[in-house]
Design a protein around this motif. Structure first.
Motif, mmCIF file in Angstrom:
data_model
loop_
_atom_site.group_PDB
_atom_site.id
_atom_site.type_symbol
_atom_site.label_atom_id
_atom_site.label_comp_id
_atom_site.label_asym_id
_atom_site.label_seq_id
_atom_site.Cartn_x
_atom_site.Cartn_y
_atom_site.Cartn_z
ATOM 1 N N GLY A 5 0.772 -1.230 0.000
ATOM 2 C CA GLY A 5 0.000 0.000 0.000
ATOM 3 C C GLY A 5 0.803 1.279 0.000
ATOM 4 O O GLY A 5 0.255 2.354 -0.170
ATOM 5 N N VAL A 6 2.112 1.217 0.188
ATOM 6 C CA VAL A 6 2.947 2.415 0.252
ATOM 7 C C VAL A 6 3.597 2.650 -1.108
ATOM 8 O O VAL A 6 4.226 1.757 -1.665
ATOM 9 N N LYS A 7 3.429 3.876 -1.646
ATOM 10 C CA LYS A 7 4.097 4.226 -2.907
ATOM 11 C C LYS A 7 5.552 4.542 -2.622
ATOM 12 O O LYS A 7 5.852 5.299 -1.703
ATOM 13 N N GLU A 8 6.433 3.952 -3.393
ATOM 14 C CA GLU A 8 7.863 4.169 -3.221
ATOM 15 C C GLU A 8 8.487 4.594 -4.535
ATOM 16 O O GLU A 8 8.233 3.984 -5.579
ATOM 17 N N LYS A 9 9.313 5.633 -4.473
ATOM 18 C CA LYS A 9 10.046 6.099 -5.656
ATOM 19 C C LYS A 9 11.069 5.040 -6.048
ATOM 20 O O LYS A 9 11.691 4.422 -5.195
ATOM 21 N N SER A 45 10.383 9.270 -14.675
ATOM 22 C CA SER A 45 10.482 8.792 -13.296
ATOM 23 C C SER A 45 9.450 7.696 -13.068
ATOM 24 O O SER A 45 8.534 7.516 -13.872
ATOM 25 N N ALA A 46 9.618 6.988 -11.948
ATOM 26 C CA ALA A 46 8.690 5.892 -11.646
ATOM 27 C C ALA A 46 8.578 5.692 -10.140
ATOM 28 O O ALA A 46 9.526 5.910 -9.393
ATOM 29 N N GLU A 47 7.374 5.272 -9.746
ATOM 30 C CA GLU A 47 7.109 4.852 -8.380
ATOM 31 C C GLU A 47 6.387 3.518 -8.477
ATOM 32 O O GLU A 47 5.804 3.201 -9.512
ATOM 33 N N GLN A 48 6.428 2.761 -7.383
ATOM 34 C CA GLN A 48 5.691 1.499 -7.354
ATOM 35 C C GLN A 48 4.939 1.388 -6.048
ATOM 36 O O GLN A 48 5.315 1.996 -5.037
ATOM 37 N N GLN A 49 3.852 0.613 -6.096
ATOM 38 C CA GLN A 49 3.017 0.381 -4.920
ATOM 39 C C GLN A 49 2.606 -1.084 -4.943
ATOM 40 O O GLN A 49 2.130 -1.581 -5.969
ATOM 41 N N VAL A 50 2.799 -1.753 -3.823
ATOM 42 C CA VAL A 50 2.374 -3.144 -3.725
ATOM 43 C C VAL A 50 0.872 -3.157 -3.479
ATOM 44 O O VAL A 50 0.380 -2.559 -2.530
ATOM 45 N N VAL A 51 0.159 -3.785 -4.394
ATOM 46 C CA VAL A 51 -1.286 -3.974 -4.290
ATOM 47 C C VAL A 51 -1.490 -5.472 -4.488
ATOM 48 O O VAL A 51 -0.683 -6.239 -4.008
#
Length: 104
Positions: A5-9, A45-51
């Motif tokens: 649930g946390v967005k990370e760069k 750029s990119a961010e990811q979020q575990v869903v």
């Protein structure tokens, strides 16, 4: 390891072949569904979020008719189901906010 649930760069996203492929995929899917002819220029750029899988938030530079613009794309990847899906694609204004949103 990313927290759920946390967005990370993602650092050095521009150097990742996997993320470049996802950005190119997003542009191709958008073109296919909306009938546009954007050309992928680069991943900014990119961010990811575990869903239920990984949601990637990409800032992409793409061009059309010689004019470049920046776009925000959300791509869901569920590797165990062999799914890659463009969730949204929207053009960004120069100020960084969006002016055109297309949920795909």
């Amino acid at each position: 390891m990313a927290q759920t649930g946390v967005k990370e760069k993602i650092s050095n996203a521009q150097n990742s072949a996997q993320l470049q492929d996802l950005a190119s995929f997003a542009v191709k899917q958008y073109n296919s569904k909306q009938g546009f002819q954007l050309q992928f220029v680069r991943l900014v750029s990119a961010e990811q979020q575990v869903v239920s899988g990984l949601m990637y938030y990409l800032v992409i530079e793409a061009s059309s008719k010689g004019k470049s613009n920046y776009y925000e794309a959300k791509v869901l990847v569920q590797a165990w189901r062999n799914i890659k899906s463009l969730e949204s694609f929207k053009q960004m204004k120069k100020s960084g906010s969006t002016d055109v949103e297309t949920n795909v």
